[in-house]
Design a protein around this motif. Structure first.
Motif, short mmCIF file in Angstrom:
data_model
loop_
_atom_site.label_atom_id
_atom_site.label_comp_id
_atom_site.label_asym_id
_atom_site.label_seq_id
_atom_site.Cartn_x
_atom_site.Cartn_y
_atom_site.Cartn_z
N ASN A 143 0.81 -1.22 0.00
CA ASN A 143 0.00 0.00 0.00
C ASN A 143 0.85 1.27 0.00
O ASN A 143 0.45 2.29 -0.57
CB ASN A 143 -0.94 0.02 1.20
N ILE A 147 1.88 1.08 -4.53
CA ILE A 147 0.69 1.68 -5.15
C ILE A 147 0.84 3.15 -5.53
O ILE A 147 0.49 3.53 -6.67
CB ILE A 147 -0.54 1.49 -4.23
N LYS A 192 0.83 -9.56 -6.31
CA LYS A 192 -0.21 -8.58 -5.95
C LYS A 192 -0.30 -7.48 -7.01
O LYS A 192 -1.39 -7.02 -7.37
CB LYS A 192 0.11 -7.95 -4.60
N VAL A 196 -3.54 -6.27 -9.21
CA VAL A 196 -4.07 -4.91 -9.28
C VAL A 196 -4.19 -4.45 -10.72
O VAL A 196 -5.19 -3.82 -11.11
CB VAL A 196 -3.17 -3.95 -8.47
N ILE A 199 -7.26 -5.92 -12.26
CA ILE A 199 -8.47 -5.23 -11.79
C ILE A 199 -8.65 -3.90 -12.51
O ILE A 199 -9.77 -3.53 -12.90
CB ILE A 199 -8.40 -5.03 -10.26
N ILE A 200 -7.53 -3.16 -12.70
CA ILE A 200 -7.59 -1.88 -13.42
C ILE A 200 -8.09 -2.08 -14.84
O ILE A 200 -8.92 -1.31 -15.34
CB ILE A 200 -6.20 -1.20 -13.41
#
Length: 398
Positions: A143, A147, A192, A196, A199-200
């Motif tokens: 995080n 990110i 991970k 992500v 998902i984007i």
């Protein structure tokens, strides 16, 4: 100290960059000498003279970045400027941009055009390299360590896709991915990251459906169809690719001779830009092709070697980013003109005609040479210190 710095520059890398650029200048004249008067009613040396100016500007840019210590680009003020400046420049294109090739990707500056996406590549390299270098102690804290920089990348790529310029966005994404994967993350964090990204893409898919008419235009789809079967579309979308094949086949091992290309007589509409390697292959044969491949490979591998021995995380990631940019663009250009991948209109680094591209490469190559210089300087300095200590210990034992 100045003498040691001068000795620490990698003159073999500098020489190959300049030789390849000068070779490109010669081939631009050869490739465009017929097309310029026949198609545009311009002097036969028009594109050669313009590229000569581009090369001088690129040389100045190279010298500036080769002399400025690369660690300057890590400063907070520089990173803030890159972050907001790149977003502002890309956003302003939708108001002040010039449309060319069905994409609003250019700023018109008098008789010249500037494509900001070219320089955004270098901005992304510097920004991601600096940020991930600073996050080394917590690079696997997803995080906080991973990110935040990705948000910048998503915004930049999104603005470029909206132009629409999918090719430039894809190149920037691949360069960024190379830097991210080289930043020291462990396997779990990388897994991970890909999750992500998936998902984007899912969230972005409705946008692509809504904008499919402007993004997946007839011209872009034609490039895919011609890639799958160029000879079935040789009168339309596959025209350039088929003539590229003919140029490559005509050159053979020895080539037909410098300046003797047949395909530049209107068969290849843009022989001096993204299809310049086809002209090189036709005129100089396998020797010309191998020369270009050797020079490009030398630059990329030298850059990766610098990254491997550089002790500074920022310098290492910066060298990886610049090397990957040159390598990725070379692969996309050569892959397109040989039919390995669909055509994208990407220029061949240091060889193809183009002011924005050559200026970017001048800036980037200068930075790479500067990282190499400081790496060599630190390496030599450490070895000298080690030798002095060993000599001192030897004297003490006596």
């Amino acid at each position: 100290m100045l003498k040691k710095i001068i000795k620490s520059y990698d003159y073999s890398l500098i020489a190959v960059i300049f030789v390849l650029s000068l070779f490109g200048l010669v081939m631009i004249y050869s490739a465009s000498m017929i097309m310029a008067p026949a198609r545009f009613e311009l002097p036969s040396d028009y594109f050669y003279q313009k590229q000569k100016v581009h090369l001088i500007l690129a040389l100045i840019a190279f010298l500036v970045t080769a002399l400025i210590p690369y660690k300057v680009y890590q400063f907070k003020q520089v990173l803030v400027f890159i972050f907001f400046g790149s977003i502002a420049v890309l956003g302003a294109l939708f108001v002040f941009g010039h449309v060319a090739g069905n994409a609003q990707s250019w700023y018109k500056l008098g008789s010249r055009s500037l494509q900001p996406a070219e320089f955004i590549k270098l901005g992304v390299i510097i920004y991601l390299s600096a940020v991930y270098a600073k996050k080394q102690h917590y690079i696997n804290n997803f995080n906080v360590g991973v990110i935040p920089p990705l948000l910048y990348l998503v915004v930049v790529c999104g603005l470029i896709v909206l132009q629409p310029d999918i090719g430039s966005a894809a190149i920037i994404f691949l360069i960024a991915l190379t830097i991210i994967l080289s930043s020291g993350m462990n396997g779990k964090t990388i897994a991970k990251l890909f999750g992500v990204m998936f998902i984007i893409l899912l969230f972005a898919s409705p946008f692509f459906l809504l904008k499919k008419d402007s993004i997946f235009t007839e011209e872009r789809m034609g490039r895919i169809y011609s890639f799958l079967d160029p000879f079935a579309y040789e009168e339309k979308e596959g025209y350039q690719l088929v003539n590229s094949f003919l140029a490559i086949g005509s050159g053979g091992l020895k080539g037909v001779g410098l300046g003797e290309s047949v395909q530049k007589y209107g068969y290849l509409p843009e022989p001096h830009t993204d299809f310049i390697m086809a002209i090189i292959s036709e005129e100089l044969g396998a020797a010309g092709v191998l020369f270009v491949l050797f020079c490009l490979s030398f630059i990329v591998l030298k850059g990766l070697r610098v990254a491997a021995i550089c002790k500074d995380p920022f310098g290492s990631l910066l060298a990886i980013g610049i090397s990957s940019m040159i390598g990725i663009q070379s692969f996309i250009n050569l892959g397109g003109m040989t039919g390995i991948i669909p055509l994208t209109g990407v220029t061949l680094p240091f060889v193809s005609y183009g002011g924005s591209s050559l200026l970017l490469l001048g800036l980037a190559a200068g930075m790479l040479v500067n990282v190499s210089m400081f790496t060599n300087y630190d390496k030599n300095y450490r070895s000298q210190i080690k030798q002095i200590r060993q000599d001192s210990m030897a004297k003490g034992l006596r």
